[in-house]
Design a protein around this motif. Sequence first.
Motif, short mmCIF file in Angstrom:
data_model
loop_
_atom_site.label_atom_id
_atom_site.label_comp_id
_atom_site.label_asym_id
_atom_site.label_seq_id
_atom_site.Cartn_x
_atom_site.Cartn_y
_atom_site.Cartn_z
N GLY A 58 -4.67 -6.20 16.20
CA GLY A 58 -3.96 -5.40 15.21
C GLY A 58 -4.84 -4.91 14.07
N PHE A 59 -4.49 -3.73 13.58
CA PHE A 59 -5.15 -3.12 12.42
C PHE A 59 -4.03 -2.65 11.50
CE2 PHE A 59 -7.87 0.76 10.99
CZ PHE A 59 -8.21 0.13 9.81
N VAL A 60 -3.76 -3.46 10.46
CA VAL A 60 -2.64 -3.18 9.56
C VAL A 60 -3.16 -3.21 8.13
CG1 VAL A 60 -0.35 -3.92 8.78
CG2 VAL A 60 -1.03 -4.27 11.17
N THR A 61 -2.90 -2.12 7.41
CA THR A 61 -3.26 -2.06 5.99
C THR A 61 -2.07 -1.55 5.19
OG1 THR A 61 -4.14 0.21 6.08
CG2 THR A 61 -5.69 -1.59 6.50
N THR A 62 -2.06 -1.94 3.92
CA THR A 62 -1.09 -1.41 2.98
C THR A 62 -1.87 -0.82 1.82
OG1 THR A 62 -0.90 -3.60 1.95
CG2 THR A 62 0.76 -3.02 3.60
N MET A 63 -1.19 -0.04 0.99
CA MET A 63 -1.86 0.56 -0.16
C MET A 63 -0.88 0.67 -1.32
SD MET A 63 -2.23 4.51 0.95
CE MET A 63 -0.82 5.60 0.93
N ARG A 64 -1.45 0.76 -2.52
CA ARG A 64 -0.61 0.95 -3.71
C ARG A 64 -1.37 1.76 -4.74
NH1 ARG A 64 -0.37 -4.70 -7.11
NH2 ARG A 64 -2.59 -4.77 -7.63
N ASP A 65 -0.59 2.44 -5.57
CA ASP A 65 -1.12 3.15 -6.72
C ASP A 65 -0.77 2.35 -7.95
OD1 ASP A 65 -2.20 5.47 -5.43
OD2 ASP A 65 -0.15 6.17 -5.11
N ASP A 66 -1.68 2.32 -8.91
CA ASP A 66 -1.48 1.60 -10.17
C ASP A 66 -1.08 0.16 -9.90
OD1 ASP A 66 -2.07 3.99 -11.62
OD2 ASP A 66 -0.04 4.69 -11.18
N ASP A 67 -0.03 -0.30 -10.55
CA ASP A 67 0.44 -1.67 -10.35
C ASP A 67 1.69 -1.71 -9.49
OD1 ASP A 67 -1.59 -2.83 -11.85
OD2 ASP A 67 -0.52 -2.49 -13.73
N GLY A 68 1.91 -0.66 -8.71
CA GLY A 68 3.11 -0.59 -7.88
C GLY A 68 3.06 -1.54 -6.71
N GLU A 69 4.08 -1.43 -5.89
CA GLU A 69 4.23 -2.26 -4.71
C GLU A 69 3.29 -1.75 -3.61
OE1 GLU A 69 7.81 -2.94 -1.44
OE2 GLU A 69 8.31 -2.26 -3.45
N PHE A 70 2.75 -2.67 -2.80
CA PHE A 70 1.96 -2.29 -1.65
C PHE A 70 2.89 -1.73 -0.59
CE2 PHE A 70 -1.34 -4.85 -3.58
CZ PHE A 70 -2.50 -4.18 -3.20
N LEU A 71 2.57 -0.55 -0.08
CA LEU A 71 3.39 0.15 0.91
C LEU A 71 2.60 0.30 2.21
CD1 LEU A 71 4.74 2.93 -1.46
CD2 LEU A 71 5.93 0.84 -0.73
N PRO A 72 3.30 0.45 3.35
CA PRO A 72 2.59 0.60 4.62
C PRO A 72 1.62 1.77 4.61
CG PRO A 72 4.93 0.25 4.99
CD PRO A 72 4.75 0.46 3.51
N HIS A 73 0.48 1.57 5.25
CA HIS A 73 -0.53 2.63 5.36
C HIS A 73 -0.96 2.80 6.81
CE1 HIS A 73 -4.86 4.03 5.08
NE2 HIS A 73 -4.18 5.03 4.57
N THR A 74 -1.56 1.80 7.40
CA THR A 74 -2.02 1.85 8.79
C THR A 74 -1.35 0.73 9.57
OG1 THR A 74 -4.20 2.57 8.02
CG2 THR A 74 -4.06 1.78 10.28
#
Length: 170
Positions: A58-74
């Motif tokens: 598996g290759f799973v990443t999340t991302m967030r802007d500023d201090d927001g919540e991490f959201l699905p990316h890959t």
Amino acid sequence: MTAIAIDPTLDLTLQRVIRASPEAIWRAWTDPAELERWWVPAPTQARAEQLDVRPGGGFVTTMRDDDGEFLPHTDGIFLVVEPAQRLVFTNAVTSSWRPASPSPVPMTAEIILGEHPEGTDYRVIVRHADPADRDRHEELGFFDGWGSVTAALAEMVEIGEGPRAADQAG
């Protein structure tokens, strides 16, 4: 390594020389802490949730802007793993081995690390199912996005292998 022809109607490509060894670039792709440093354009932050670097892993990443919540990316799987030479992954199959729901751009990405007198010939080939997906990916900012993260990757590994790093080690 099997060479697959590039079809400009289906594929987007990026190439640059990175002044670091293929091994350093490989670590940047396969070590979660290093991947998190460059995988998304700054100032967005990435988190490697799963980085199981083996065929089918598996290759799973999340991302967030500023201090927001991490959201699905890959959310995808690795297809080919040739250490310090080639890495292929897709988002057409999720990390749980299910067909992916249509993502903004279904793709298969191939990272090729070749020999170069100044370091590594770094090539990215992102393959799409049809011209519409390829064009959509380009319109969504492929060259800016992949270009900026490749620049961040290069900066990170070049500093890590530069004279400054050697001086600090001694």
